[in-house]
Write a protein that holds these residues in place. Sequence first.
Motif, PDB file in Angstrom:
ATOM      1  N   GLN A 139     -29.483 -78.032 -66.359  1.00  0.00           N
ATOM      2  CA  GLN A 139     -28.875 -77.834 -65.036  1.00  0.00           C
ATOM      3  C   GLN A 139     -29.491 -76.630 -64.334  1.00  0.00           C
ATOM      4  OE1 GLN A 139     -26.605 -79.962 -63.588  1.00  0.00           O
ATOM      5  NE2 GLN A 139     -27.140 -78.755 -61.783  1.00  0.00           N
TER       6      GLN A 139
ATOM      7  N   ASP B 217     -31.365 -76.731 -60.804  1.00  0.00           N
ATOM      8  CA  ASP B 217     -30.978 -75.844 -59.696  1.00  0.00           C
ATOM      9  C   ASP B 217     -32.174 -75.025 -59.227  1.00  0.00           C
ATOM     10  OD1 ASP B 217     -28.424 -76.810 -59.921  1.00  0.00           O
ATOM     11  OD2 ASP B 217     -27.675 -75.109 -61.099  1.00  0.00           O
TER      12      ASP B 217
ATOM     13  N   THR C  13     -34.563 -77.280 -57.353  1.00  0.00           N
ATOM     14  CA  THR C  13     -33.990 -77.621 -56.053  1.00  0.00           C
ATOM     15  C   THR C  13     -34.158 -76.480 -55.069  1.00  0.00           C
ATOM     16  OG1 THR C  13     -32.351 -79.042 -57.136  1.00  0.00           O
ATOM     17  CG2 THR C  13     -31.889 -78.354 -54.878  1.00  0.00           C
TER      18      THR C  13
END
Length: 309
Positions: A83, A87, A90
């Motif tokens: 994750q 992140d 992104t």
Amino acid sequence: MNNLTIIKHKKTGIVQYPLSDHKIKIKLISVAALFSLVVFATGALMGSVFFSHSESNEAQVAELQALVDLRQQELIQHKKSVQNDIDSMTLQIGKLMAQSTRLNALGNRLTVVAEINPNEFNLSDEPGIGGADLELTGESNTAQSLYENLFNLEDNFSKQQENLDILSQLLSEQTVDQNATPHLLPLNKGWVSSYYGKRIDPFTGQQASHAGMDYSGGYKSDIIAAADGVVVWAGQRGSYGRMIEIDHGNGFMTRYAHAESINVELGQKVTAGDPIATMGKSGRATSEHLHFEILKNGHKVNPLPFINS
């Protein structure tokens, strides 16, 4: 109990053993004690085996439970790591999108400043890419390689941004220099009545050097600024009559003489094409006309090459 008798069958017949016999009692007690001892030992052995096996099972179960807990913690940490990677990527992609938008905006601005045909260089169209059959390397895409590509792309964007900023500044300076260089006819309507150079002086009839160009036109027609600049003179000046002098920077100055009226003030900033006066015949003039001069570093030069540009 002394009256009890033990009967035992033998081949020779029946034999009786009275319990009152001391030897018989000792034998019976010995047999009973031995039997009790065997039973107790057997029970103890079976109990030991049972409890030992039970403890072993409990230890195995505890070990398996600990392993499961460890794997669950590893899975949770792995999910968190994945994750975090997502992140981070992104966020990186968001930055690249913002930089791409800035580059497109800057590119569009440069096409306007450089007067590039937008049909020949359209930033909104996807560029064509391709080639012949490519040989695959067999390498797999990994999170690390993706990170490297993203950071390399960001670095390229930053370098392109710097280069385009420099190019934009140069083009802007070039545009400013062009706008500040005399390049427009100093009036909207009219014609050349006298060129730069030697001519017959209309007042004396003798050869004289004419340091500018004369334009004839309608009385009180507009006189316009030939380039961007600042008004450094606006008023009466000897034989020039009512005259305006504009400083354009880079050593260029222009003069507009024999005006009927002046529409600007000293220190006023003007843009190429702005009306600054009206045509007249003030000063040393035979009739209504505009006497136009260009000075470069204090020296009068022929205005014709600049006007033709």
